[in-house]
Design an enzyme around this catalytic site. Structure first.
Site, PDB file in Angstrom:
ATOM      1  N   THR A 121       0.867  -1.192   0.000  1.00 24.65           N
ATOM      2  CA  THR A 121       0.000   0.000   0.000  1.00 24.65           C
ATOM      3  C   THR A 121       0.900   1.237   0.000  1.00 24.65           C
ATOM      4  OG1 THR A 121      -1.638  -1.227   1.227  1.00 24.65           O
ATOM      5  CG2 THR A 121      -1.842   1.174   1.266  1.00 24.65           C
ATOM      6  N   PHE A 149      -6.129  -6.775  -1.194  1.00 27.10           N
ATOM      7  CA  PHE A 149      -7.219  -6.430  -0.275  1.00 27.10           C
ATOM      8  C   PHE A 149      -7.431  -7.480   0.807  1.00 27.10           C
ATOM      9  CE2 PHE A 149      -8.129  -4.696  -4.524  1.00 27.10           C
ATOM     10  CZ  PHE A 149      -8.093  -3.343  -4.227  1.00 27.10           C
ATOM     11  N   ARG A 151      -7.612  -9.701   4.146  1.00 32.14           N
ATOM     12  CA  ARG A 151      -7.760  -9.410   5.579  1.00 32.14           C
ATOM     13  C   ARG A 151      -6.938 -10.426   6.347  1.00 32.14           C
ATOM     14  NH1 ARG A 151     -13.718 -11.131   5.570  1.00 32.14           N
ATOM     15  NH2 ARG A 151     -12.699 -12.501   4.086  1.00 32.14           N
ATOM     16  N   ASN A 212      -9.593   1.271   2.216  1.00 28.17           N
ATOM     17  CA  ASN A 212      -9.309   1.211   3.653  1.00 28.17           C
ATOM     18  C   ASN A 212      -9.873   2.433   4.381  1.00 28.17           C
ATOM     19  OD1 ASN A 212      -8.180  -1.281   3.555  1.00 28.17           O
ATOM     20  ND2 ASN A 212      -6.101  -0.654   4.086  1.00 28.17           N
ATOM     21  N   LEU A 254     -20.003  -2.600  10.807  1.00 26.99           N
ATOM     22  CA  LEU A 254     -20.751  -1.705  11.694  1.00 26.99           C
ATOM     23  C   LEU A 254     -20.768  -2.283  13.108  1.00 26.99           C
ATOM     24  CD1 LEU A 254     -23.854  -0.429   9.658  1.00 26.99           C
ATOM     25  CD2 LEU A 254     -21.761   0.801  10.228  1.00 26.99           C
ATOM     26  N   CYS A 264      -2.714  -1.788   9.191  1.00 27.99           N
ATOM     27  CA  CYS A 264      -3.193  -1.195   7.926  1.00 27.99           C
ATOM     28  C   CYS A 264      -4.072   0.032   8.122  1.00 27.99           C
ATOM     29  CB  CYS A 264      -3.934  -2.256   7.118  1.00 27.99           C
ATOM     30  SG  CYS A 264      -2.906  -3.692   6.794  1.00 27.99           S
TER      31      CYS A 264
HETATM   32  C1  UGA Z   1      -7.778  -4.325   6.391  1.00 22.58           C
HETATM   33  C2  UGA Z   1      -8.804  -4.382   5.252  1.00 22.58           C
HETATM   34  O1  UGA Z   1     -10.035  -4.902   5.743  1.00 22.58           O
HETATM   35  C3  UGA Z   1      -8.281  -5.269   4.113  1.00 22.58           C
HETATM   36  O2  UGA Z   1      -9.194  -5.256   3.033  1.00 22.58           O
HETATM   37  C4  UGA Z   1      -6.930  -4.722   3.658  1.00 22.58           C
HETATM   38  O3  UGA Z   1      -6.373  -5.522   2.624  1.00 22.58           O
HETATM   39  C5  UGA Z   1      -5.962  -4.703   4.834  1.00 22.58           C
HETATM   40  O4  UGA Z   1      -6.514  -3.873   5.886  1.00 22.58           O
HETATM   41  C6  UGA Z   1      -4.666  -4.141   4.373  1.00 22.58           C
HETATM   42  O5  UGA Z   1      -4.605  -2.956   4.034  1.00 22.58           O
HETATM   43  O6  UGA Z   1      -3.697  -4.899   4.222  1.00 22.58           O
HETATM   44  P1  UGA Z   1      -7.121  -6.010   8.385  1.00 22.58           P
HETATM   45  O7  UGA Z   1      -6.202  -4.925   8.858  1.00 22.58           O
HETATM   46  O8  UGA Z   1      -6.632  -7.417   8.310  1.00 22.58           O
HETATM   47  O9  UGA Z   1      -7.654  -5.649   6.902  1.00 22.58           O
HETATM   48  O10 UGA Z   1      -8.340  -6.002   9.372  1.00 22.58           O
HETATM   49  P2  UGA Z   1      -9.903  -5.651   9.333  1.00 22.58           P
HETATM   50  O11 UGA Z   1     -10.684  -6.895   9.262  1.00 22.58           O
HETATM   51  O12 UGA Z   1     -10.187  -4.607   8.314  1.00 22.58           O
HETATM   52  O13 UGA Z   1     -10.085  -5.031  10.782  1.00 22.58           O
HETATM   53  C7  UGA Z   1      -9.398  -3.821  11.145  1.00 22.58           C
HETATM   54  C8  UGA Z   1      -9.738  -3.395  12.538  1.00 22.58           C
HETATM   55  O14 UGA Z   1     -11.081  -2.916  12.578  1.00 22.58           O
HETATM   56  C9  UGA Z   1      -9.662  -4.496  13.606  1.00 22.58           C
HETATM   57  O15 UGA Z   1      -9.050  -3.952  14.745  1.00 22.58           O
HETATM   58  C10 UGA Z   1     -11.115  -4.844  13.858  1.00 22.58           C
HETATM   59  O16 UGA Z   1     -11.322  -5.342  15.148  1.00 22.58           O
HETATM   60  C11 UGA Z   1     -11.779  -3.510  13.662  1.00 22.58           C
HETATM   61  N1  UGA Z   1     -13.218  -3.570  13.297  1.00 22.58           N
HETATM   62  C12 UGA Z   1     -13.608  -4.184  12.139  1.00 22.58           C
HETATM   63  C13 UGA Z   1     -14.165  -2.976  14.116  1.00 22.58           C
HETATM   64  O17 UGA Z   1     -13.845  -2.407  15.172  1.00 22.58           O
HETATM   65  N2  UGA Z   1     -15.475  -3.018  13.752  1.00 22.58           N
HETATM   66  C14 UGA Z   1     -15.891  -3.613  12.608  1.00 22.58           C
HETATM   67  O18 UGA Z   1     -17.116  -3.588  12.338  1.00 22.58           O
HETATM   68  C15 UGA Z   1     -14.927  -4.217  11.792  1.00 22.58           C
END
Ligand code: UGA
Length: 437
Positions: A121, A149, A151, A212, A254, A264
């Site tokens: 990124t 993208f 996760r 993101n 949400l 990220c």
């Molecule tokens: C994120 C993106 O979702 C990916 O699509 C992207 O490829 C990646 O960053 C990256 O740039 O490499 P990731 O960091 O693995 O992926 O994690 P997420 O699933 O997005 O969660 C991020 C944070 O948000 C976590 O701390 C999670 O607990 C929090 N979260 C997620 C919430 O607090 N509420 C939600 O509803 C969803």
């Protein structure tokens, strides 16, 4: 095809293994000898569900190898750049040291017709700059930006079956020679109907940061609603259920709670603001400052709520923190909200014990001052308050009656709003959620 993958961290190791799974002959290259030794022994240097099985599976075919020697890239047709772009120390911008070093190290091995594919990124404008370096060395090579993208926790499935593939090429047009080559790399993914978009370089770079930023905004939006719900005596989880039923809004991302962390989302929105500033478009992204501020406020709010839960004072209170990773099914603790809250509580005089199924050794490296206990029962013993901060399945499944026997005082703060409040209250617990009455 012969493929090299430069950088074998969360992104590169998974990408290398998945490309071999798709039938290619892959060499993964990294400067970290320990990482390469582990990967060569089919052992994953970090926790990612399914990765070790995949590494074993593809290494048996002989199609995947790992090395610290960059000259192993010679002879590959496609070179993926998968190194990290962390936040610069003391600044919001992205640190491109690793991307620049990886590209420079690749240059001597490029052959006519080779494609360098950036997956990291990066701030918009990086691809054009790197392409100039590539063309200067090998005028008949190409540079494509192909954002990733995946996760964490779902990385293998997301790489093998992505929602979409984006190729950013200099001309922005489908007839670019590199498009045919990348189509060959992803042939089996494309054959299952995965959409593929060809764009110019800056659009491809921006697709990733915009995606993101949107996800971060969605989380901060619902956390802002949680703040209002708390003030008004409403329940943010029911509010999210109801607004999420509108297809245009959707229920995903949400989940109100302690906010987003990881390697990220936090650094990407900051780097995006910094880059927009350089481009003279900073006004367009001032809202991301608020997204960041709402997110960081969650952590302070949890510390305040814990103090309330403990009767007004934290001094000497034994607090058990359930979860250290930034999200479940990962051992990644980069910018983990759970650990940042644990450290704050400890600073304010609480005696904090942190438990987590996978992330404790990484956590101990970042916050050596905290106490860690891998055994859940031992971590619960004599606790004055439990804080559920990473929603691992085993914490969601905890039985409120049995857990009550283990602790000193049955108080719980559900930082991810995943427990059944009624059930925990019925078992005699003082239960607090976030944004819930
Ligand atoms: C994120 C993106 O979702 C990916 O699509 C992207 O490829 C990646 O960053 C990256 O740039 O490499 P990731 O960091 O693995 O992926 O994690 P997420 O699933 O997005 O969660 C991020 C944070 O948000 C976590 O701390 C999670 O607990 C929090 N979260 C997620 C919430 O607090 N509420 C939600 O509803 C969803």
């Amino acid at each position: 095809m012969r493929i090299s993958v430069v950088g074998c961290g969360y992104l590169g190791a998974v990408h290398a293994a998945c490309m071999a799974k798709l039938g290619h002959e892959v060499v993964g290259i990294d400067v970290d000898e320990r990482k390469i030794a582990e990967l060569s022994a089919a052992s994953a240097p970090f926790y990612e569900p399914g990765l070790e099985e995949l590494l074993r599976d593809v290494q048996e075919t002989g199609r995947l190898s790992f090395t610290t020697d960059m000259s192993a890239a010679a002879g590959s047709e496609v070179h993926f750049v998968c190194v990290g772009t962390p936040q610069k120390k003391g600044e919001n911008g992205a640190d491109l040291t690793f991307v620049d070093a990886a590209t420079a190290a690749l240059l001597p091995y490029l052959q006519p017709g080779n494609v360098v594919v950036g997956k990291s990124t990066v701030p918009v404008g990086t691809a054009a700059r790197l392409e100039a370096l590539v063309l200067d060395r090998e005028p008949e090579a190409h540079l494509v930006w192909n954002p990733e993208f995946l996760r964490e926790g779902h990385a293998v499935a997301d790489t093998l079956r992505p929602d979409r593939l984006v190729y950013g090429v200099a001309s922005g047009s489908e007839d670019h020679a590199a498009v045919t080559i990348l189509d060959e790399v992803y042939a089996s993914t494309l054959s299952t109907g995965t959409p593929r978009l060809v764009t110019d370089h800056p659009t491809a770079e921006l697709v990733k940061t915009a995606a993101n930023s949107f996800l971060a905004t969605k989380i901060s939006f619902i956390n802002a609603m949680a703040e209002v719900c708390e003030a008004a005596g409403a329940d943010v989880t029911r509010l999210a259920d109801a607004i999420g039923m509108d297809d245009r809004i959707g229920r995903k991302f949400l989940h109100a709670g302690i906010g987003f962390g990881g390697g990220c989302l936090p650094k990407d929105i900051r780097a995006f603001m910094a880059r927009a500033g350089e481009l003279g478009a900073d006004q367009a992204l001032t809202f991301l400052r608020e997204v960041d501020a709402i997110n960081m406020r969650r952590r302070t709010r949890v510390v305040e709520l814990t103090r309330e839960l403990c009767g007004g004072g934290l001094l000497g209170k034994k607090i058990t923190v359930l979860g250290a990773a930034f999200k479940p099914n990962s051992d990644d603790v980069r910018d983990s909200p759970a650990l940042s809250i644990a450290a704050q509580l400890q600073l304010q005089g609480a005696v904090v014990t942190v438990t987590d199924p996978k992330a404790l050794s990484n956590a101990a490296k970042r916050f050596p001052e905290l106490q860690y206990e891998p055994d859940l029962d031992a971590a619960l013993a004599n606790s004055d308050a439990l804080l559920l901060l990473t929603e691992w399945q085993e914490y969601r499944d905890m039985d409120p009656y049995a857990t009550r026997m283990a602790v000193t005082t049955p108080r719980i703060l559900d930082g991810r709003n995943v427990l059944d409040a009624g059930k925990w209250r019925a078992a005699g617990w003082t239960y607090r959620g976030l944004g819930r009455p």
